[in-house]
Write a protein that holds these residues in place. Sequence first.
Motif, mmCIF file in Angstrom:
data_model
loop_
_atom_site.group_PDB
_atom_site.id
_atom_site.type_symbol
_atom_site.label_atom_id
_atom_site.label_comp_id
_atom_site.label_asym_id
_atom_site.label_seq_id
_atom_site.Cartn_x
_atom_site.Cartn_y
_atom_site.Cartn_z
ATOM 1 N N MET A 124 -4.538 5.102 -5.767
ATOM 2 C CA MET A 124 -4.968 4.655 -7.094
ATOM 3 C C MET A 124 -5.823 5.722 -7.769
ATOM 4 O O MET A 124 -5.755 5.886 -9.001
ATOM 5 C CB MET A 124 -5.743 3.341 -6.989
ATOM 6 C CG MET A 124 -4.928 2.136 -6.543
ATOM 7 S SD MET A 124 -3.382 1.876 -7.466
ATOM 8 C CE MET A 124 -3.962 1.827 -9.146
ATOM 9 N N TYR A 125 -6.614 6.454 -7.000
ATOM 10 C CA TYR A 125 -7.418 7.514 -7.620
ATOM 11 C C TYR A 125 -6.503 8.598 -8.179
ATOM 12 O O TYR A 125 -6.734 9.091 -9.296
ATOM 13 C CB TYR A 125 -8.396 8.124 -6.611
ATOM 14 C CG TYR A 125 -9.334 9.109 -7.280
ATOM 15 C CD1 TYR A 125 -10.559 8.683 -7.790
ATOM 16 C CD2 TYR A 125 -8.984 10.442 -7.439
ATOM 17 C CE1 TYR A 125 -11.412 9.571 -8.436
ATOM 18 C CE2 TYR A 125 -9.819 11.342 -8.086
ATOM 19 C CZ TYR A 125 -11.031 10.894 -8.581
ATOM 20 O OH TYR A 125 -11.849 11.782 -9.239
ATOM 21 N N SER A 143 -7.169 -8.429 -9.672
ATOM 22 C CA SER A 143 -5.806 -7.931 -9.490
ATOM 23 C C SER A 143 -4.936 -8.163 -10.719
ATOM 24 O O SER A 143 -3.899 -7.502 -10.871
ATOM 25 C CB SER A 143 -5.153 -8.592 -8.265
ATOM 26 O OG SER A 143 -4.921 -9.969 -8.493
ATOM 27 N N CYS A 173 -16.343 5.844 -8.013
ATOM 28 C CA CYS A 173 -15.555 5.907 -6.779
ATOM 29 C C CYS A 173 -15.946 7.125 -5.942
ATOM 30 O O CYS A 173 -16.125 7.021 -4.724
ATOM 31 C CB CYS A 173 -14.064 5.955 -7.117
ATOM 32 S SG CYS A 173 -13.432 4.422 -7.842
ATOM 33 N N ASP A 196 0.826 -1.206 0.000
ATOM 34 C CA ASP A 196 0.000 0.000 0.000
ATOM 35 C C ASP A 196 0.862 1.258 0.000
ATOM 36 O O ASP A 196 0.593 2.228 -0.738
ATOM 37 C CB ASP A 196 -0.914 0.010 1.226
ATOM 38 C CG ASP A 196 -1.798 -1.228 1.326
ATOM 39 O OD1 ASP A 196 -1.295 -2.336 1.085
ATOM 40 O OD2 ASP A 196 -2.986 -1.089 1.658
ATOM 41 N N ILE A 249 -9.939 0.000 -5.153
ATOM 42 C CA ILE A 249 -8.665 -0.160 -5.867
ATOM 43 C C ILE A 249 -8.846 -1.005 -7.124
ATOM 44 O O ILE A 249 -8.294 -0.682 -8.180
ATOM 45 C CB ILE A 249 -7.557 -0.748 -4.967
ATOM 46 C CG1 ILE A 249 -7.949 -2.117 -4.392
ATOM 47 C CG2 ILE A 249 -7.172 0.220 -3.873
ATOM 48 C CD1 ILE A 249 -6.780 -2.857 -3.742
ATOM 49 N N THR A 250 -9.623 -2.080 -7.041
ATOM 50 C CA THR A 250 -9.801 -2.930 -8.217
ATOM 51 C C THR A 250 -10.593 -2.207 -9.301
ATOM 52 O O THR A 250 -10.320 -2.359 -10.496
ATOM 53 C CB THR A 250 -10.500 -4.242 -7.835
ATOM 54 O OG1 THR A 250 -11.725 -3.940 -7.124
ATOM 55 C CG2 THR A 250 -9.625 -5.080 -6.920
ATOM 56 N N TRP A 286 -4.482 3.242 0.043
ATOM 57 C CA TRP A 286 -4.244 2.701 -1.301
ATOM 58 C C TRP A 286 -5.337 3.159 -2.259
ATOM 59 O O TRP A 286 -5.066 3.450 -3.429
ATOM 60 C CB TRP A 286 -4.161 1.177 -1.236
ATOM 61 C CG TRP A 286 -3.639 0.532 -2.486
ATOM 62 C CD1 TRP A 286 -3.219 1.147 -3.629
ATOM 63 C CD2 TRP A 286 -3.468 -0.859 -2.719
ATOM 64 N NE1 TRP A 286 -2.810 0.224 -4.562
ATOM 65 C CE2 TRP A 286 -2.943 -1.015 -4.029
ATOM 66 C CE3 TRP A 286 -3.706 -2.000 -1.952
ATOM 67 C CZ2 TRP A 286 -2.660 -2.267 -4.581
ATOM 68 C CZ3 TRP A 286 -3.422 -3.236 -2.503
ATOM 69 C CH2 TRP A 286 -2.908 -3.373 -3.794
ATOM 70 N N SER A 287 -6.571 3.248 -1.806
ATOM 71 C CA SER A 287 -7.650 3.744 -2.661
ATOM 72 C C SER A 287 -7.356 5.168 -3.119
ATOM 73 O O SER A 287 -7.529 5.506 -4.300
ATOM 74 C CB SER A 287 -8.987 3.692 -1.918
ATOM 75 O OG SER A 287 -9.374 2.361 -1.629
ATOM 76 N N GLU A 302 -12.212 1.199 1.369
ATOM 77 C CA GLU A 302 -11.644 0.009 0.747
ATOM 78 C C GLU A 302 -12.663 -0.634 -0.183
ATOM 79 O O GLU A 302 -12.330 -1.019 -1.314
ATOM 80 C CB GLU A 302 -11.228 -0.996 1.827
ATOM 81 C CG GLU A 302 -10.659 -2.291 1.277
ATOM 82 C CD GLU A 302 -10.124 -3.196 2.377
ATOM 83 O OE1 GLU A 302 -8.906 -3.439 2.393
ATOM 84 O OE2 GLU A 302 -10.919 -3.642 3.231
ATOM 85 N N TYR A 346 2.446 2.164 -3.422
ATOM 86 C CA TYR A 346 1.553 2.853 -4.363
ATOM 87 C C TYR A 346 1.292 4.291 -3.922
ATOM 88 O O TYR A 346 1.120 5.185 -4.769
ATOM 89 C CB TYR A 346 0.252 2.070 -4.525
ATOM 90 C CG TYR A 346 0.426 0.879 -5.433
ATOM 91 C CD1 TYR A 346 0.544 1.045 -6.807
ATOM 92 C CD2 TYR A 346 0.521 -0.406 -4.917
ATOM 93 C CE1 TYR A 346 0.742 -0.048 -7.641
ATOM 94 C CE2 TYR A 346 0.728 -1.498 -5.740
ATOM 95 C CZ TYR A 346 0.838 -1.311 -7.108
ATOM 96 O OH TYR A 346 1.052 -2.383 -7.937
#
Length: 642
Positions: A586-587, A468, A553, A275, A528-529, A582-583, A564, A278
């Motif tokens: 990724m955004y 993933s 999102c 995490d 995240i996915t 981590w979310s 999450e 990223y």
Amino acid sequence: MPGRIAYLIIGIVLLVIGASILILSIIQKPQTIQFPTNTSSPAYLLLSNWRNLSIYISTGYPIPKPVLNGEESKPPSILQVFYGKYGLLKMNITITNTGNTKSAYLTLNNTVIINEENGSTTIILPPNYTSISIIQRSITNTSIDIFVPSIYGYVVVNSDYVVFTSPLLMSVYSNTSLSLRGVGGWYVISAGGNGTYYLVITLGSTKAMPIDYLIYINNHEVTQWLSMAKKPRLNGALLNEYYLSLLLLMDDQNPVTGEFVASPEPVYFYSWVRDSSYAAMALQEAGYYGYAMKYWLWMCSAQNSSGTWYTRYNFWSGSPDTTFGIPEYDSIGLFQLGVWQFYEYTHNKSFLMTVLPCINKSLMWEQGAIISNGGLIPRDLSIWEDNYAYNFWTQAIDDLGLYASANIYRALGLNYTWILRLANELNETIQSHFYSKGFYSQALMETTLYTSSGSETIYEPNGIPDSSVILPIALGWINPHSGRAINTVNKVVNVLLVNGGLARFPDDDYHYDYALYDSTAPDPPWVITTLFLAMYYEDVGNSTGALQLLSWCVEHSQHGLLPEAVDPRLGYPLPTTSPLTWSAAMYVMAAINYKPKQGFVLTIIMLLAVVVIMLSIIMFVVYGRLNKPYALSVTHEDGGYL
């Protein structure tokens, strides 16, 4: 004359049409996405001054099924204070008699707001300053109580100003009277009342900084910091989400050591290497290189002698948790990939030379591991930590890391051909083992093959689609337009798309009845996915699909803070692990890589060109003829025209 008027009217109409098209092309489609306000709120948040001070806040928002989830709801308070070389201070601040918390959130000026039955609490920690400001607005008597050990030496300057002189300098002041009393080995300094009052704690100084100045400097510093970010081609709430996610990443980073907490929620209050990696990648992609470098240097310092890493570390101290999630080997590839990306942005060769010993140790481990495991990275538990196997995620991420390492060696003028051979060997093994029945499987399963000469252990794809697998493809592991990439993504989407978001894998009960108990059904879509898929769509030019996923999102956030996962039936953010660092990371990455369709803009330009040309012709005809009608009716006596 009537003909000329008709031409003029047509010209005016075309002018209006052209102007309307121009205006529409400038303002674009109105933004309808908004932060949800009727959703749940985070129970815990971090605030940081991004330099040497971090505070851990309980918002008082109730936690669902706290006993089952191993958590507890606490009143609005600052539970922990982490300050530079002193580390965690034996100090906490509690706000009493506020009533139940109705909502809590982080604002775009990096301020925590807690709305309660009896008023509201505002907590401010300006960047690069060591002053914690608490502003209380209440309709009844409330109090702010600071607890410090009774061994602290202090001086009462006046009724609203107390200075501590040992073991560290600290000042406390308020716009109302302070009381100081001893309670069981603690000094309790209290400010209270109803209406609006505040309390300011400044560490490392005995000076009292005016509250108005602290509010101003916080707004100024945060605005300046955000203005330096690379700006994505988004607007409205989608752009605000980008900025809020950047602030969350900064608040969730240890300002001294550099690692990131997975979530302020207690169940995830650790630094997962995956995490955190990223989070650092997101910051460096947004242009904040110093904060990213701090993490890569910490990661280098935390590397095991073997060249690997533990799965997670204590957020405050950076010490490894030697009991959890061992082994996980994706951290090796993530380190290599993150370091190379950092160099691509900065061209900082001295940084490469500093971390090169750690790169070398990781390469030596990978080389030995691949040779002794039939061309694969050994079995591990990443990404989801529930399947000890040859997981596609680890294999592909480490393969990306090997290619990145080859680039690092090439940039430094070193022989990189042996690394390329190793990367190609791993890539070929993945291709031959994991791709079956039209997609890359989640992992390999062990089976026994019986023959006339005996038996042997073989590994075959487990046939499980897993979301993933999309991210390594989006990061360039293979051509995203290739048949294998397209088939795999289509398979995952067809099986795992749930109410607009992407679940992890079939029958995922982690948030339902396996570890956490805040989902009403299995298979919740994860943020995240969903963003893995958005990044893939960006790679292949599906900007409409990417924008829909980014919007999804935001619409399923906690006042803009990304969770999450999302309940698969009711659509609310699952609160036990929200917000998730981590979310947010990724955004940020998906937002920066978003490219709106260019076809629409080109069409607008062509239409405008046509309108302008037609308008010019018409106006030329109308006004060009206005000067000639009299000449046409007057001739010379010999018949010639004047």
